[in-house]
Design a protein around this motif. Sequence first.
Motif, mmCIF file in Angstrom:
data_model
loop_
_atom_site.group_PDB
_atom_site.id
_atom_site.type_symbol
_atom_site.label_atom_id
_atom_site.label_comp_id
_atom_site.label_asym_id
_atom_site.label_seq_id
_atom_site.Cartn_x
_atom_site.Cartn_y
_atom_site.Cartn_z
ATOM 1 N N PHE A 2 -21.841 -3.246 -31.975
ATOM 2 C CA PHE A 2 -23.087 -3.599 -32.654
ATOM 3 C C PHE A 2 -23.238 -2.817 -33.955
ATOM 4 O O PHE A 2 -23.555 -3.388 -35.001
ATOM 5 N N LYS A 3 -22.995 -1.523 -33.887
ATOM 6 C CA LYS A 3 -23.138 -0.680 -35.073
ATOM 7 C C LYS A 3 -22.122 -1.042 -36.150
ATOM 8 O O LYS A 3 -22.430 -1.004 -37.345
ATOM 9 N N GLU A 4 -20.927 -1.411 -35.738
ATOM 10 C CA GLU A 4 -19.902 -1.798 -36.704
ATOM 11 C C GLU A 4 -20.317 -3.039 -37.489
ATOM 12 O O GLU A 4 -20.054 -3.151 -38.683
ATOM 13 N N ILE A 8 -26.297 -0.192 -38.055
ATOM 14 C CA ILE A 8 -27.224 0.684 -37.327
ATOM 15 C C ILE A 8 -27.002 0.492 -35.838
ATOM 16 O O ILE A 8 -26.464 -0.531 -35.409
ATOM 17 N N ASN A 9 -27.421 1.486 -35.042
ATOM 18 C CA ASN A 9 -27.233 1.330 -33.601
ATOM 19 C C ASN A 9 -28.297 0.398 -33.021
ATOM 20 O O ASN A 9 -29.311 0.104 -33.665
ATOM 21 N N PHE A 10 -28.057 -0.081 -31.812
ATOM 22 C CA PHE A 10 -28.934 -1.078 -31.209
ATOM 23 C C PHE A 10 -30.351 -0.562 -31.027
ATOM 24 O O PHE A 10 -31.314 -1.291 -31.269
ATOM 25 N N CYS A 15 -36.094 -0.876 -32.391
ATOM 26 C CA CYS A 15 -37.315 -0.211 -32.866
ATOM 27 C C CYS A 15 -37.814 -0.845 -34.153
ATOM 28 O O CYS A 15 -39.021 -1.044 -34.325
ATOM 29 N N ARG A 16 -36.906 -1.171 -35.053
ATOM 30 C CA ARG A 16 -37.317 -1.805 -36.313
ATOM 31 C C ARG A 16 -37.943 -3.174 -36.062
ATOM 32 O O ARG A 16 -38.939 -3.528 -36.697
#
Length: 68
Positions: A2-4, A8-10, A15-16
Amino acid sequence: TFKEVTGINFYDYLCRLRMERAKELLRERKGEWPRIAQLVGYENAYSFKRAFVRYEGIKPDEYALLSG
């Protein structure tokens, strides 16, 4: 993985998303911020408040006043 793809991390992504929805609800005056915290997936209103300040730089009730 996901981050790749996103950069950003999951957890930060989630949160965003929650903060964007919370801001919409605060602008639309769809209830007090503790209720909005529940609507966007927080069980604890104070955890939501801390997260909101971390991501937006102001408290949810201040955001509601400024955007209204």
